[in-house]
Design a protein around this motif. Structure first.
Motif, mmCIF file in Angstrom:
data_model
loop_
_atom_site.group_PDB
_atom_site.id
_atom_site.type_symbol
_atom_site.label_atom_id
_atom_site.label_comp_id
_atom_site.label_asym_id
_atom_site.label_seq_id
_atom_site.Cartn_x
_atom_site.Cartn_y
_atom_site.Cartn_z
ATOM 1 N N THR A 67 0.817 -1.222 0.000
ATOM 2 C CA THR A 67 0.000 0.000 0.000
ATOM 3 C C THR A 67 0.848 1.269 0.000
ATOM 4 O OG1 THR A 67 -0.131 0.060 2.424
ATOM 5 C CG2 THR A 67 -1.873 -1.150 1.256
ATOM 6 N N TRP A 68 2.168 1.117 -0.025
ATOM 7 C CA TRP A 68 3.027 2.290 0.104
ATOM 8 C C TRP A 68 2.775 3.314 -0.994
ATOM 9 C CZ3 TRP A 68 6.671 4.794 -2.841
ATOM 10 C CH2 TRP A 68 7.351 5.824 -2.199
ATOM 11 N N LEU A 69 2.679 2.889 -2.259
ATOM 12 C CA LEU A 69 2.535 3.843 -3.355
ATOM 13 C C LEU A 69 1.258 4.672 -3.215
ATOM 14 C CD1 LEU A 69 3.578 5.079 -5.953
ATOM 15 C CD2 LEU A 69 2.443 3.239 -7.217
ATOM 16 N N SER A 70 0.140 4.029 -2.918
ATOM 17 C CA SER A 70 -1.114 4.796 -2.780
ATOM 18 C C SER A 70 -1.057 5.722 -1.570
ATOM 19 C CB SER A 70 -2.323 3.864 -2.690
ATOM 20 O OG SER A 70 -2.235 3.044 -1.545
ATOM 21 N N ARG A 71 -0.427 5.281 -0.470
ATOM 22 C CA ARG A 71 -0.300 6.147 0.703
ATOM 23 C C ARG A 71 0.650 7.309 0.413
ATOM 24 N NH1 ARG A 71 2.160 4.209 4.595
ATOM 25 N NH2 ARG A 71 2.917 2.282 3.727
ATOM 26 N N ARG A 72 1.718 7.048 -0.358
ATOM 27 C CA ARG A 72 2.658 8.126 -0.701
ATOM 28 C C ARG A 72 1.988 9.147 -1.614
ATOM 29 N NH1 ARG A 72 5.140 11.855 0.589
ATOM 30 N NH2 ARG A 72 6.783 12.659 -0.730
ATOM 31 N N LEU A 73 1.233 8.667 -2.603
ATOM 32 C CA LEU A 73 0.507 9.597 -3.476
ATOM 33 C C LEU A 73 -0.475 10.442 -2.671
ATOM 34 C CD1 LEU A 73 -0.118 7.357 -6.605
ATOM 35 C CD2 LEU A 73 1.450 9.314 -6.413
ATOM 36 N N ASN A 74 -1.155 9.825 -1.714
ATOM 37 C CA ASN A 74 -2.072 10.571 -0.860
ATOM 38 C C ASN A 74 -1.304 11.603 -0.032
ATOM 39 O OD1 ASN A 74 -4.619 11.238 0.227
ATOM 40 N ND2 ASN A 74 -4.197 9.961 2.011
ATOM 41 N N GLY A 75 -0.121 11.250 0.454
ATOM 42 C CA GLY A 75 0.693 12.203 1.208
ATOM 43 C C GLY A 75 1.082 13.407 0.376
ATOM 44 N N ILE A 76 1.474 13.174 -0.870
ATOM 45 C CA ILE A 76 1.884 14.266 -1.762
ATOM 46 C C ILE A 76 0.698 15.159 -2.110
ATOM 47 C CG2 ILE A 76 2.713 14.782 -4.100
ATOM 48 C CD1 ILE A 76 4.432 12.182 -3.836
ATOM 49 N N VAL A 77 -0.418 14.533 -2.511
ATOM 50 C CA VAL A 77 -1.610 15.305 -2.899
ATOM 51 C C VAL A 77 -2.158 16.072 -1.701
ATOM 52 C CG1 VAL A 77 -4.006 15.111 -3.694
ATOM 53 C CG2 VAL A 77 -2.190 13.814 -4.849
ATOM 54 N N SER A 78 -2.205 15.429 -0.544
ATOM 55 C CA SER A 78 -2.707 16.103 0.657
ATOM 56 C C SER A 78 -1.845 17.307 1.004
ATOM 57 C CB SER A 78 -2.738 15.133 1.841
ATOM 58 O OG SER A 78 -3.667 14.107 1.602
#
Length: 132
Positions: free
Chosen positions: A113-124
């Motif tokens: 799940t790292w990639l989706s969580r990282r993308l969420n971190g960047i977008v957030s």
């Protein structure tokens, strides 16, 4: 301190290395600025400590502190209580935190799940300061 981070939603820059990482089931934040923005945005959920951070374990070899806590959040007008384990690793020298992970209800982060969580971190990080 971690207490001000969770209670006041205001992490203190002096307690973290500039490239600190923070992972929870929703996001992966890299760097103090992303971490600080994530917790600033958390204020919108009106966090209230039900059970404050309590040190439950220390791993000397990994220089990791394990805390437990319970927070109450308001989401869409409804209250939600969330128990979590917060794992914070310091640099072993100055005491500054180099990485953190929050495990909601004590469940480890899911592999893959790292990639989706990282993308969420960047977008957030990019959007919450404009929206909240």
């Amino acid at each position: 301190s971690l207490k001000s981070m969770y209670v006041d939603c205001a992490p203190d820059a002096g307690g973290f290395v500039s490239q600190v990482t923070f992972d929870d089931p929703a996001a992966s934040c890299h760097g103090f600025d992303e971490l600080a923005e994530a917790f600033r945005a958390l204020r919108a959920l009106e966090p209230v400590p039900v059970k404050p951070l309590e040190l439950v374990a220390y791993d000397h070899e990994a220089s990791e502190f394990h805390f437990s806590q319970t927070q109450r959040y308001t989401v869409a007008g409804r209250q939600l209580e969330l128990e979590s384990i917060v794992v914070a690793a310091d640099d072993g020298k100055t005491g500054q935190i180099v990485k953190m992970a929050e495990r909601w209800n004590g469940v480890p982060l899911l592999p893959g799940t790292w990639l989706s969580r990282r993308l969420n971190g960047i977008v957030s990080y990019a959007l919450t300061s404009r929206l909240l």
